[in-house]
Every structure is written in structure tokens, then in C-alpha cells.
Design an enzyme around this catalytic site. Sequence first.
Site, PDB file in Angstrom:
ATOM      1  N   GLY A  13       0.833  -1.195   0.000  1.00  0.00           N
ATOM      2  CA  GLY A  13       0.000   0.000   0.000  1.00  0.00           C
ATOM      3  C   GLY A  13       0.865   1.240   0.000  1.00  0.00           C
ATOM      4  CB  CYS A  14       0.480   4.471   1.735  1.00  0.00           C
ATOM      5  SG  CYS A  14       1.425   5.959   2.107  1.00  0.00           S
ATOM      6  CG  PHE A  15       5.741   4.739  -1.498  1.00  0.00           C
ATOM      7  CD1 PHE A  15       5.352   5.987  -1.048  1.00  0.00           C
ATOM      8  CD2 PHE A  15       6.037   4.602  -2.853  1.00  0.00           C
ATOM      9  CE1 PHE A  15       5.250   7.072  -1.899  1.00  0.00           C
ATOM     10  CE2 PHE A  15       5.936   5.683  -3.724  1.00  0.00           C
ATOM     11  CZ  PHE A  15       5.540   6.922  -3.242  1.00  0.00           C
TER      12      PHE A  15
END
Length: 222
Positions: free
Chosen positions: A41-43
Site C-alpha cells: 500500500g502507501c509506501f
Amino acid sequence: MPSTVKMWKSALLTALIIIGIGAQKHPAHAQAHETLTVAGGCFWCVEADFESVKGVSEVVSGFTGGNLKNPTYDQVTGGDTGHYEAVQIHYDPSQVSRSQLFHMFFRSIDPTDAGGQFCDRGSSYRSAIFVSDPAAKAEAQKAKANAQKALGQEVVTPILPKQTFYKVDEYHQDYYKSSDRLAFSSVGLGVKKSVAYKRYRKGCGRDARVKSLWGDEAPFAK
């Protein structure tokens, strides 16, 4: 004169022996570190999680898995590149093993979700593990099987061949701890990136969902 030459030769030999012993005890820094590539998901969030792990020296945010060379953030989040938001975890295997990192990774995401992660939907936010050799693949598969057994649910996170990793621009690196201020963001005006990150993470429900799935096994959820 001959005795002086012998003294110099003896001193040189001693120095070379000491250097050789030192090199054996302290191998080159680069040789002591390995790299693991995952998408969760969001890095920003994956970077923040794994930079807290002892033995991890750095986590770099970027993209991988798609066909477009040198993609931009906007291109990837647009959803047409095939790329994942991903990170490269640089670690010292003498302090933390690849298997341990795989174990923590599955417990830091929702591996039952094939459509993204938490509030972030779409192909660029899917989870995945990228491996480059049979040993890494076997370890990843074992970690996946263990995660599925622990959850009692199907784990859909794929294990894929490693591809070219494209580092994202500096704006997105170390976002979670940056003191740079944002003129405008979805979580406030003039706030530091670190503050915006915390508000985003809470609002996205990442930790709440991970905690509900993994309970006390979740290594990062607060």
C-alpha cells in the site's frame, strides 16, 4: 644498512598481517547488507514501519512491477502503468533475517485484500513480495502459508519475480519524518509532512485494520 632494510621488511609484514586480520573481522559494509522489495500500500507507511526495525539501515520508496520506464508518482497513482507503490528494505542479515522481515511484512498489511490497502484503492496500492532467487521465493511462500494459517483466511498477496525498481522523487522519501511544511494538503494547511502523514495514516484506518486482523502479532500497529 642491511639491518635497516630487514627492520622495514619486518614492519611492513606485520602491518599487512594486521590489515588482513582486520579485514576478516570487519568485512566491507556493502557486503554485509541485503535488499528486500515489497509492496504494502502507501509506501510512506511501509517505509516508516520498517525503518524502525533493528538491523534495517534504510528503506527507499519507489515503484516496481509495471512496464513503464521511469514512471512518475502521478502516472503510477493514475493506475495505468501496472506498477506498485513499493519499497526496498536495506538490512543487515546478521541482525535481522529475510524470513523475519517477511513475517513482519505480512503482519503489517491486510493480505486478504486484493483491491488495494485500507483507504487506498486501485492497482498501485496492491500488496506483493518481489523475489530474485529460489531461496527467497521459498522463504516468502513459507511466510505466506504461515500468515494464511494464522489468519484462517485466504492470503492473496502474490509472490512475484523481482523487476526494475524505480526510486520515487525526493519529495516522497522519508515523508513520515520530514519537517517540511505543506502549503495545502487534504489533512490541513501549512502542516509539516510528518504531521500530515500521521493524520493520513490514522484517517486511512491502517493501524486499526491491521490490529483487528493480527492483534498482538501486529509489529507496528499502534
